[in-house]
Design a protein around this motif. Structure first.
Motif, short mmCIF file in Angstrom:
data_model
loop_
_atom_site.label_atom_id
_atom_site.label_comp_id
_atom_site.label_asym_id
_atom_site.label_seq_id
_atom_site.Cartn_x
_atom_site.Cartn_y
_atom_site.Cartn_z
N PRO A 3 -51.41 -20.80 39.43
CA PRO A 3 -50.65 -19.64 39.92
C PRO A 3 -49.21 -19.68 39.40
O PRO A 3 -48.63 -20.74 39.19
N SER B 241 -47.97 -14.85 41.69
CA SER B 241 -49.10 -15.18 42.57
C SER B 241 -48.58 -15.67 43.91
O SER B 241 -48.97 -15.17 44.98
N VAL C 201 -49.02 -14.00 47.74
CA VAL C 201 -49.82 -14.78 48.69
C VAL C 201 -48.99 -15.05 49.95
O VAL C 201 -49.49 -14.96 51.08
N TYR D 122 -56.47 -16.50 46.08
CA TYR D 122 -55.55 -17.54 45.60
C TYR D 122 -56.23 -18.91 45.58
O TYR D 122 -56.12 -19.67 44.62
#
Length: 667
Positions: free
Chosen positions: A191, A195, A199, A181
């Motif tokens: 992102p 995403s 994460v 990331y």
């Protein structure tokens, strides 16, 4: 292939003329076989290997899309290892074939061949194929290979990063997801909610609050606060780190709250010990009418009712489950069995148990544990025998319930027999919970030295809980020498808590060793160790009321204290005498009795007597172990006021009726 000579081809021509198909086929195969030289054998053997069923498994056979001609084109020397190549078809058909192969291939040999073709045909840098192939690698769980392939993509997109981040977030290396990331941001790729979601999950898995806070800040900065699914994931993050306030803030910021968000919030409250608020959230959810509680909500709320001993509220949830036809869910039924059992209502627990069509080991274990915690040890053993007759194989939880049943009822021989039976007959190695039950069993029976030997000889490393179990037994039997040894073990584990020292204070005070009490109090003050106050709760008309020692926060405090004074007078007439060994201060007998008068469970019982009709069963739940004096108080109260009392402390149930306790004063 060498052409046929005229002599060799003549018999074939005659056969064709005669129209003998069988002879034609036989002669043709004979002549073809005669013409195959050593070089051609190599090619055919290799192509046959590609079509072996065990190699292709359930995927599409790779050789179906390759031909000998393409092999010969790519291999001038036939002894060289051939390079597979797709048949000569249109570009669109080749790509469709490749997509089909990538989607269906899971075995590494196939994936390696596909990667070789992607590289040779320059499709590796095509986002469509590289993303599809990367997804297949991640699905195969070979993340080392996936990361290597990812490094060969010159300009990976956000989708490439998302695919790999998602795979790492559920792997044994979740920190790699956060590293990817960060790399993604450094490359200028923005992102998206997908995403961020994975994460955050990875931050939960590798237990990093700081990294999660960074991600939350970026979510706010990038303007994704309207994504409810992402905010729900954030709530789970804060919930896992016991940050109830932050989880609530995220919940309040959500524009549209769905059932999943409500469930996450309820789970957060439950995890943080705010069980009373869980009941309030359930009511709020129903009253708002936007999102209806589902089966997961009901499962969480029944667990809260079990923790609180909130029988009336639990019955309300049970009715809701029936109205919504959630009753067929076996996990809900198992949870209801546990809830009714922990509320001391075994008849209703058994009704739910009988209603389960196909009882699994969890159902049986819940019923066995319910019988055990309510003091019906013999019945728990009978239930175990019936379970075996039905063909259900016991598991670890089953034996935890059985050993607990033996502990609560003082069945020492039976308990030791079950401990041996676990490994010899069922191949289940005892874990620390099983040994904990055995230590509790021996400790309650006064066999403290034997209990200590069991801990020392355990095949698993003893934890703090098992040492505290032995420390509790030392307190019951006044064995302060062994109690001091136990505290030393807890210090070695760096797991000592205020409650451990309180138990040791109990041991010293019960033996009149006030010098040791003074020394220990001084030590606690110097170390700044704060004890946990006792808290008792009682549910009346669906509302849970909580009390602490000398509580003056309740709206009816004056009526409660007056009722408690009246009860004390009546019990003294019946023969009740305060057990002053429960007081940890060096006071006179009368002062000690007064200090014991307003313990939290006594206030809860007095409130119950005050606001309920005669004969109503009172259920009290305490966060700590009930003291001997309060135990005796409840026993006398049940006889004088003709009440059935059920008190559940942190270790067991105490059922009082007609001046007697179901545990037979077995401590």
């Amino acid at each position: 292939m060498t052409p046929l000579t005229p002599d060799e081809s003549r018999p074939l021509s005659e056969a064709i003329k005669q129209g003998n198909a069988k002879e034609q086929t036989t002669l043709k195969m004979t002549q073809i076989s005669a013409c195959i030289n050593k070089k051609n054998i190599t090619i055919i053997v290799f192509s046959l290997k590609l079509s072996i069923p065990s190699f292709t498994s359930t995927t599409i056979p790779i050789n179906r899309h390759f031909s000998l001609e393409s092999f010969q084109e790519t291999c001038p020397n036939n002894y060289q290892h051939p390079k597979p190549m797709l048949k000569s078809t249109s570009r669109h058909q080749q790509q469709q074939t490749m997509v089909s192969l990538v989607k269906s291939s899971t075995h590494k040999p196939h994936l390696l061949q596909i990667q070789a073709h992607l590289t040779r045909s320059s499709l590796l840098q095509n986002p469509k194929f590289s993303l599809l192939f990367l997804s297949s690698l991640c699905s195969s769980r070979d993340l080392r290979y996936a990361r290597l392939f990812f490094s060969q993509i010159k300009n990976p997109s956000s989708s490439h990063y998302n695919t790999l981040i998602r795979a790492y977030s559920s792997s044994n290396s979740p920190k790699e997801a956060f590293i990817l990331y960060r790399e993604m941001r450094q490359k200028g790729l923005k992102p998206d909610p997908i995403s961020f979601s994975f994460v955050i999950k990875s931050c939960v898995k590798f237990r990093s609050v700081f990294c999660g806070l960074q991600v939350h800040g970026r979510i706010i900065r990038d303007g994704f606060l309207s994504d409810c699914l992402l905010l729900t994931t954030l709530m789970e993050f804060y919930s896992s780190f016991a940050s109830r306030e932050d989880a609530c803030k995220v919940f309040d910021e959500m524009s549209q709250k769905d059932t999943v968000a409500w469930n996450v919030l309820i789970s957060c409250y439950l995890r943080n010990g705010r069980t009373r608020d869980v009941l309030m959230l359930f009511d709020n959810m129903k009253n708002e009418g936007v999102c209806e509680p589902d089966d997961v909500t009901c499962l969480l709320v029944t667990q809260a009712c079990a923790n609180l001993g909130a029988l009336e509220f639990g019955e309300k949830v049970h009715r809701y489950i029936k109205e919504r036809d959630y009753g067929t869910a076996r996990n809900l039924s198992n949870s209801l069995i546990s809830m009714y059992s922990r509320c001391g209502c075994l008849d209703k627990a058994y009704d739910v148990f009988k209603g389960i069509g196909e009882k699994n080991v969890i159902s049986w274990s819940a019923m066995i544990s319910g019988l055990a915690m309510n003091g019906f040890g013999r019945d728990a053993i009978l239930a175990f025998e019936e379970m075996r007759r039905t063909g259900v194989i016991p598991d670890e939880q089953t034996f935890t319930g059985l050993l607990s049943a033996c502990s609560h009822c003082g069945l020492v021989n039976e308990g030791m027999e079950f401990l041996n039976q676990m490994s010899k007959e069922f191949g289940i190695m005892p874990n620390v919970h099983h040994y904990g039950c055995v230590v509790d069993l021996l400790g309650r029976a006064g066999l403290l030295e034997q209990a200590y030997r069991v801990i020392i000889s355990m095949k698993v490393k003893p934890d703090a809980t098992i040492w505290r179990t032995l420390l509790g037994a030392c307190r019951i039997h006044g064995h302060f020498t062994l109690g001091e040894h136990v505290i030393e073990h807890l210090i070695e584990l760096k797991a000592q808590e205020a409650g451990d020292y309180v138990l040791l204070l109990n041991i010293y005070s019960s033996t009149g060793n006030w010098e040791k009490v003074s020394e220990l109090r001084k030590f606690l003050k110097e170390k700044g160790i704060q004890t946990t106050p006792g808290c008792s709760s009682i549910e009346l008309k669906g509302i849970v009321h909580e009390f602490i020692v000398d509580d003056v926060s309740h709206p009816q405090k004056h009526e409660i204290y007056n009722k408690l004074d009246e009860i004390n007078k009546q019990l003294k007439i019946a023969g009740y005498v305060a057990e002053t060994t429960s007081e940890l201060h060096d006071l006179g007998a009368e002062e000690k009795a007064n200090a014991l008068s307003y313990h939290s469970e006594k206030l809860a019982l007095a409130f119950g007597v005050l606001v309920t009709r005669p004969g109503t069963t009172l259920r009290v739940t305490k966060n700590l172990r009930i003291c001997i004096d309060c135990h005796n108080f409840a026993k006398f109260l049940s006889g004088v006021y003709n009440r059935q009392l059920i008190i559940r402390d942190r270790t067991r149930f105490h059922h009082f009726r007609d001046g007697h306790c179901s545990c037979n004063d077995y401590w």
